[in-house]
Design a protein around this motif. Structure first.
Motif, short mmCIF file in Angstrom:
data_model
loop_
_atom_site.label_atom_id
_atom_site.label_comp_id
_atom_site.label_asym_id
_atom_site.label_seq_id
_atom_site.Cartn_x
_atom_site.Cartn_y
_atom_site.Cartn_z
N GLU A 138 -10.78 -8.71 -5.58
CA GLU A 138 -10.79 -7.78 -6.71
C GLU A 138 -9.95 -6.58 -6.46
OE1 GLU A 138 -14.93 -6.99 -6.39
OE2 GLU A 138 -15.61 -8.74 -7.41
N ARG A 139 -9.75 -6.32 -5.34
CA ARG A 139 -8.75 -4.98 -5.23
C ARG A 139 -7.40 -5.53 -5.34
NH1 ARG A 139 -11.00 -2.88 0.87
NH2 ARG A 139 -13.14 -2.52 0.15
N HIS A 180 -6.76 -5.97 -9.30
CA HIS A 180 -6.94 -4.80 -9.99
C HIS A 180 -5.49 -3.99 -9.76
CE1 HIS A 180 -7.86 -0.84 -11.78
NE2 HIS A 180 -7.61 -0.19 -10.55
N ARG A 181 -5.03 -3.98 -8.56
CA ARG A 181 -3.86 -3.14 -8.11
C ARG A 181 -2.73 -3.88 -8.65
NH1 ARG A 181 -1.62 -1.01 -3.38
NH2 ARG A 181 -3.76 -0.19 -2.85
N THR A 200 -2.48 -6.16 -11.23
CA THR A 200 -2.38 -5.89 -12.69
C THR A 200 -2.05 -4.65 -13.34
OG1 THR A 200 -4.21 -7.57 -12.70
CG2 THR A 200 -3.62 -6.16 -14.79
N THR A 201 -2.31 -3.35 -12.57
CA THR A 201 -2.05 -2.25 -13.01
C THR A 201 -0.38 -2.13 -12.81
OG1 THR A 201 -4.20 -1.23 -12.16
CG2 THR A 201 -2.25 0.22 -12.31
#
Length: 237
Positions: A216-217, A220-221, A223-224
């Motif tokens: 998940e981390r 998120h990172r 994709t950002t």
């Protein structure tokens, strides 16, 4: 605006990072073509460890982006070892190159042991390159699809850094799921190596939970980071 970070000079590569015949052949064939197709915009390359094991987790937008990411890694005097499905190693020519180049098999039928070879390679000081989406994105906006936990599992089991690698522009050279190179004016290809994903607090947790939280981390990172590159590309067009 394109900001090109020059390649940092590094010491002579360790024995495990020497390129070997397979990589020299690939460079001789591919490098001149890549230079005709792309304008390199590399950032954060100093975050790639000069030695020792690590996992690089990159988004996937085109069949040509493995060549472009490998070019960036090789310029840092490291050799990328791609995680690849077992079937590729059984092919005649492709299999020879994958074996000779030191890439790493993943056996998706082996359950939790699927990444044993990758963990061993990372422990031996290799730089493992993983596409956590497991295929080229099918999203219309080019952003990453949901990711698998393999990159996190390797980094956790081997206790090595996990670095997100966002890249954008390869799809302008070879659009996803096509075989047509776009010749003409060179396309900007941005590749950004991010700060390591924090995993230290996950070690000691139940393995499946640790892998899920780490994934998940990473998702998120990464994709950002990719969204930022996409926005840059759109505003500079």
């Amino acid at each position: 605006m394109m900001v090109h970070v020059p390649t940092m000079r590094r010491d002579r590569p360790a024995r495990g990072d020497r390129r070997g015949l397979a990589w020299w052949l690939a460079l001789a064939v591919c490098k001149p073509v890549l230079m005709l197709l792309r304008r390199a915009d590399w950032r954060g390359v100093q975050r790639i460890p000069a030695s020792g094991g690590a996992v690089l987790a990159a988004n996937h937008v085109s069949h040509i982006d493995p060549l472009l990411v490998a070019e960036m890694v090789l310029a840092q005097r490291r050799v990328p070892r791609f995680l690849a499905k077992d079937a590729l190693f059984g092919q005649t020519l492709v299999g020879w190159w994958f074996r000779a180049a030191g890439h790493v098999r993943v056996d998706r039928t082996a359950g939790y042991g699927a990444y044993d070879d990758a963990v061993a390679a990372a422990l031996a000081g290799r730089l493992i390159l993983v596409y956590p989406e497991a295929s080229i994105t099918r999203r219309d906006d080019g952003l990453p699809m949901p990711m698998k936990s393999g990159a996190v599992r390797i980094a956790l089991e081997a206790s090595v850094p996990l670095l997100p690698v966002a890249q954008w522009g390869a799809q302008s050279i070879l659009p996803a799921y096509t075989g047509r190179l776009q010749w003409g004016r060179r396309k900007r290809v941005a590749i950004v190596v991010g700060e390591p994903i924090p995993l230290h607090d996950l070690r000691g947790l139940e393995p499946a939970l640790a892998a899920t939280l780490g994934r998940e981390r990473l998702e998120h990172r990464l994709t950002t980071m990719v969204r930022q590159l996409s926005d840059e590309d759109r505003t500079s067009a």
